[in-house]
Design a protein around this motif. Structure first.
Motif, PDB file in Angstrom:
ATOM      1  N   VAL A   1     -33.896 -38.077  86.014  1.00  0.00           N
ATOM      2  CA  VAL A   1     -32.751 -38.771  85.422  1.00  0.00           C
ATOM      3  C   VAL A   1     -32.806 -38.708  83.901  1.00  0.00           C
ATOM      4  O   VAL A   1     -31.817 -38.418  83.229  1.00  0.00           O
ATOM      5  CB  VAL A   1     -32.716 -40.242  85.896  1.00  0.00           C
ATOM      6  N   MET A   2     -34.015 -38.948  83.350  1.00  0.00           N
ATOM      7  CA  MET A   2     -34.152 -38.951  81.896  1.00  0.00           C
ATOM      8  C   MET A   2     -33.932 -37.563  81.312  1.00  0.00           C
ATOM      9  O   MET A   2     -33.316 -37.423  80.259  1.00  0.00           O
ATOM     10  CB  MET A   2     -35.549 -39.439  81.507  1.00  0.00           C
ATOM     11  N   VAL A   3     -34.446 -36.542  81.994  1.00  0.00           N
ATOM     12  CA  VAL A   3     -34.273 -35.180  81.496  1.00  0.00           C
ATOM     13  C   VAL A   3     -32.793 -34.826  81.436  1.00  0.00           C
ATOM     14  O   VAL A   3     -32.313 -34.220  80.480  1.00  0.00           O
ATOM     15  CB  VAL A   3     -35.047 -34.185  82.392  1.00  0.00           C
ATOM     16  N   GLU A   4     -32.079 -35.271  82.454  1.00  0.00           N
ATOM     17  CA  GLU A   4     -30.647 -35.008  82.474  1.00  0.00           C
ATOM     18  C   GLU A   4     -29.962 -35.671  81.281  1.00  0.00           C
ATOM     19  O   GLU A   4     -29.149 -35.055  80.596  1.00  0.00           O
ATOM     20  CB  GLU A   4     -30.069 -35.552  83.782  1.00  0.00           C
ATOM     21  N   GLN A   5     -30.336 -36.926  81.020  1.00  0.00           N
ATOM     22  CA  GLN A   5     -29.750 -37.642  79.883  1.00  0.00           C
ATOM     23  C   GLN A   5     -30.118 -36.958  78.565  1.00  0.00           C
ATOM     24  O   GLN A   5     -29.289 -36.834  77.671  1.00  0.00           O
ATOM     25  CB  GLN A   5     -30.248 -39.089  79.845  1.00  0.00           C
ATOM     26  N   LEU A   6     -31.378 -36.502  78.486  1.00  0.00           N
ATOM     27  CA  LEU A   6     -31.845 -35.910  77.238  1.00  0.00           C
ATOM     28  C   LEU A   6     -31.122 -34.615  76.904  1.00  0.00           C
ATOM     29  O   LEU A   6     -31.084 -34.199  75.756  1.00  0.00           O
ATOM     30  CB  LEU A   6     -33.359 -35.655  77.305  1.00  0.00           C
ATOM     31  N   SER A   7     -30.546 -33.962  77.929  1.00  0.00           N
ATOM     32  CA  SER A   7     -29.851 -32.714  77.641  1.00  0.00           C
ATOM     33  C   SER A   7     -28.368 -32.956  77.348  1.00  0.00           C
ATOM     34  O   SER A   7     -27.616 -32.021  77.148  1.00  0.00           O
ATOM     35  CB  SER A   7     -30.025 -31.741  78.810  1.00  0.00           C
ATOM     36  N   GLU A   8     -27.953 -34.224  77.319  1.00  0.00           N
ATOM     37  CA  GLU A   8     -26.568 -34.537  76.987  1.00  0.00           C
ATOM     38  C   GLU A   8     -26.320 -34.266  75.499  1.00  0.00           C
ATOM     39  O   GLU A   8     -27.245 -34.271  74.684  1.00  0.00           O
ATOM     40  CB  GLU A   8     -26.274 -36.022  77.276  1.00  0.00           C
ATOM     41  N   GLU A   9     -25.049 -34.080  75.160  1.00  0.00           N
ATOM     42  CA  GLU A   9     -24.746 -33.692  73.778  1.00  0.00           C
ATOM     43  C   GLU A   9     -24.946 -34.824  72.784  1.00  0.00           C
ATOM     44  O   GLU A   9     -25.266 -34.589  71.634  1.00  0.00           O
ATOM     45  CB  GLU A   9     -23.319 -33.168  73.697  1.00  0.00           C
ATOM     46  N   TYR A  10     -24.779 -36.062  73.252  1.00  0.00           N
ATOM     47  CA  TYR A  10     -24.897 -37.149  72.275  1.00  0.00           C
ATOM     48  C   TYR A  10     -26.298 -37.237  71.694  1.00  0.00           C
ATOM     49  O   TYR A  10     -26.503 -37.783  70.616  1.00  0.00           O
ATOM     50  CB  TYR A  10     -24.462 -38.487  72.886  1.00  0.00           C
ATOM     51  N   ILE A  11     -27.266 -36.655  72.404  1.00  0.00           N
ATOM     52  CA  ILE A  11     -28.636 -36.662  71.891  1.00  0.00           C
ATOM     53  C   ILE A  11     -28.730 -35.821  70.623  1.00  0.00           C
ATOM     54  O   ILE A  11     -29.319 -36.246  69.621  1.00  0.00           O
ATOM     55  CB  ILE A  11     -29.614 -36.134  72.963  1.00  0.00           C
ATOM     56  N   SER A  12     -28.104 -34.627  70.650  1.00  0.00           N
ATOM     57  CA  SER A  12     -28.137 -33.810  69.427  1.00  0.00           C
ATOM     58  C   SER A  12     -27.397 -34.521  68.308  1.00  0.00           C
ATOM     59  O   SER A  12     -27.794 -34.436  67.141  1.00  0.00           O
ATOM     60  CB  SER A  12     -27.538 -32.426  69.654  1.00  0.00           C
ATOM     61  N   GLY A  13     -26.337 -35.221  68.664  1.00  0.00           N
ATOM     62  CA  GLY A  13     -25.609 -35.989  67.664  1.00  0.00           C
ATOM     63  C   GLY A  13     -26.501 -37.019  66.997  1.00  0.00           C
ATOM     64  O   GLY A  13     -26.549 -37.133  65.774  1.00  0.00           O
ATOM     65  N   LEU A  14     -27.239 -37.743  67.844  1.00  0.00           N
ATOM     66  CA  LEU A  14     -28.132 -38.775  67.312  1.00  0.00           C
ATOM     67  C   LEU A  14     -29.216 -38.153  66.449  1.00  0.00           C
ATOM     68  O   LEU A  14     -29.533 -38.645  65.363  1.00  0.00           O
ATOM     69  CB  LEU A  14     -28.771 -39.546  68.470  1.00  0.00           C
ATOM     70  N   LYS A  15     -29.756 -37.029  66.935  1.00  0.00           N
ATOM     71  CA  LYS A  15     -30.826 -36.363  66.190  1.00  0.00           C
ATOM     72  C   LYS A  15     -30.323 -35.925  64.825  1.00  0.00           C
ATOM     73  O   LYS A  15     -30.993 -36.106  63.826  1.00  0.00           O
ATOM     74  CB  LYS A  15     -31.298 -35.123  66.966  1.00  0.00           C
TER      75      LYS A  15
END
Lengths: 313, 280
Positions: free
Chosen positions: A198-212
């Motif tokens: 579940v976490m890996v799936e979330q981590l590959s979402e686009e908002y993660i790159s946005g946050l980064k």
């Protein structure tokens, strides 16, 4: 929100109805007649007169739904029949042993959460790094082990070789350690994998790159964004896994001589004590359904989308 | 550079897949030809070699009746793997048929079936299986029956959702315009399309069924003795674990390895089909 809870309660009634029909219907699977079972359980002779009397009293010749209704009425009044094995009402056996099983299930459940959350999160965060490989390997092995085999290995090392924990029984607080370890560890193996997925799936979402790209710290991304977003799926699975845990208690209780309802049901099976088995299935099903209802309703509160919807209304 | 590492990763997954498949086939061959491979008759008792430790004569030692554990494990594979395979085949066929039909037809049929699934899924499956076996009686056919009744719902659920995800694709429309019947669309266009994804669940199910059987055997609900079966060997071994831990160790290890192999197979298929998800 209220509508949601009402819908859940409605489906709960359907499910409990199904549970009771299936549990009751199991008596029809018996190779022998329910009357014979009853006669055996009462210790009466198998003659024409007894059968007729029982038919008159319990209505074994009535249609299924009439009999079922009678039985259900009895269940609502706490009458599950009489246990052959323990020579007392099933209700009393359940009342005496159920708390022990619930205690074991709860400690194992807690241990499962304590083990699987940190490891699952770590495994997802350090994906394809050494830590991830180690956690994955361990959970792979843990998930492939027969539960009681693991319990036996624990007994062998902690009980027999090191002699620091009681091998079986119910004497001190130490007795709960090994059964809890057995159940908690073997079920967390499965759960670590789920949390990671579940976490890996979330981590590959686009908002993660946005946050980064906005320079949000890694810790913050994981604990304030990824984890809350994964929580819904994780909690749903948590409720589901409780069922496996309840089933697992039967085996673990048998192995460790834990005085719970699982080992009583185990004894009931070999004694052909069908009323006790019925009561056991009914109660385990009931607990499982209730835990899942609780989980369902609780994440309605956790999910802010639904919570806010409630405040507006 | 990036592409190169990806392809190397994929290669690794392929290697893992072939290794797992190889081992799975190997175990099946061991079980099938156990009568040629086993050094002893699995039921033959050697009273002068009771509870003997592993040696050149008895690779995995002997049990309380002096039976060769190695031979019993080889033969046991027949029972254990056969039950696991049969149950998986039954639940897969029933579940996939029901699930795909429900997803494809929709409407009342779908609603009713899914409610039935809900009710069955609302039970703790293992408890239901245990209760069923205790009511209908032990024996391999009953064991298979009870395990099948309680676990087809998972397949029905998954295949239904898979069908729903491809149902509105253009090629289904085209088939329909070409005059294909519902049955033909289902069997020729839909089921072959969802099958690869279901393979993941099928292999995983084999592994989990092996564990269920061993649990049921421990509770005395598995295959009747003296037929060698891994779970039953384990439960026999538990009575002698202090004098002869090999009686407990080897059957457990064999179950462990088998489950690992089938899970590995399932995971590598998952990764090959859906590399992004890396669900492992």
């Amino acid at each position: 929100m209220l509508k949601l809870i009402r819908n859940r309660l409605l489906s709960l009634i359907v499910i409990l109805f199904g549970l009771s029909v299936l549990t009751y219907g199991m008596t029809y699977l018996l190779p022998s007649n329910p009357i014979d079972v009853m006669i055996d359980s009462m210790g009466l002779p198998h003659d024409e007169e007894t059968i007729e009397n029982l038919n008159k009293e319990y209505g074994f010749d009535a249609p299924f739904w009439v009999q079922y209704g009678k039985w259900l009425n009895g269940v609502f009044h706490g009458n599950f029949g009489r246990s052959v094995k323990y020579q007392e009402p099933v209700k009393d056996v359940l009342a005496r042993k159920l708390p022990n099983t619930v205690k074991l299930a709860c400690t194992s459940f807690l241990l499962m959460i304590v083990i699987s959350f940190p490891l699952g999160i770590a495994s997802a965060v350090y994906r394809n790094k050494l830590a991830d490989y180690i956690i994955r390997f361990l959970s792979f092995i843990g998930g492939a082990m027969p539960t009681f085999w693991f319990g036996m290995i624990l007994i062998f090392f902690f009980g027999v070789r090191l002699k620091i924990l009681p091998v079986s029984g119910f004497s001190s607080w130490k007795s709960i350690i090994m059964p809890t370890l057995t159940l908690g560890v073997s079920y967390s193996a499965f759960y670590i994998r789920r949390i990671r997925a579940v976490m890996v799936e979330q981590l590959s979402e686009e908002y993660i790159s946005g946050l980064k790209s906005r320079g949000v710290s890694r810790r913050r991304i994981i604990f304030s964004h990824v984890l809350p977003n994964s929580l819904l799926a994780i909690i749903t699975m948590l409720g589901m896994s409780f069922g496996g845990l309840l089933g697992g208690t039967m085996i673990v209780e048998t192995v460790f001589g834990w005085n719970g309802i699982g080992s009583a049901a185990m004894a009931a099976i070999s004694a052909r004590d069908y009323y006790l088995i019925q009561g056991y299935v009914l109660w385990m099903g009931f607990i499982y359904v209730m835990v899942n209802l609780f989980v369902d309703i609780s994440y309605q509160f956790i999910d802010p989308r639904i919570r806010r919807g409630m405040q507006q209304r | 550079m990036k592409i190169k590492t990806m392809s190397r990763y994929r290669k690794m997954v392929w290697i893992r897949f072939w290794i797992a498949l190889g081992f799975a086939v190997l175990f099946v061959v061991f079980a099938l030809f156990s009568n040629h491979l086993a050094p002893y008759d699995p039921l033959e008792t050697h009273y002068d070699h009771m509870l003997e430790a592993p040696s050149g004569m008895f690779f995995f030692g002997t049990d309380q009746l002096g039976r060769d554990i190695f031979s019993r494990i080889l033969y046991g594979g027949r029972t254990s793997l056969l039950i696991a395979f049969l149950v998986t085949a039954i639940v897969a066929v029933i579940g996939i048929l029901i699930g795909t039909t429900a997803g494809f037809l929709g409407g009342v049929f779908d609603a009713v079936l899914m409610r039935i699934c809900d009710v069955l899924l609302a039970f703790p499956g293992s408890i239901f299986t245990i209760a069923m076996v205790s009511f209908i009686g032990t024996g391999i056919p009953n064991l298979i029956l009870a395990m099948s009744i309680t676990s087809w719902t998972g397949f029905a659920r998954i295949s239904r959702s898979l069908v729903l995800s491809i149902k509105n694709n253009v090629f289904i429309e085209q088939a329909r315009m070409g005059g294909a019947s519902n049955w033909k669309i289902l069997t020729v266009y839909i089921i072959p399309n969802v099958m690869p994804s279901l393979l993941v669940n099928i292999f995983q199910n084999i592994g989990s069924k092996l564990l269920t059987i061993s649990g049921l055997s421990l509770l005395g609900l598995g295959s009747p003795p003296p037929t060698p079966e891994w779970g039953f060997m384990l439960s026999e071994g538990k009575n002698f674990m202090y004098q002869s831990p090999w009686m407990l160790g080897f059957p457990g290890l064999v179950i462990l390895i088998n489950v690992v192999v089938f899970n590995l197979l399932s995971d590598s298929i998952q990764e090959l089909m859906n590399p992004k998800q890396n669900n492992w």
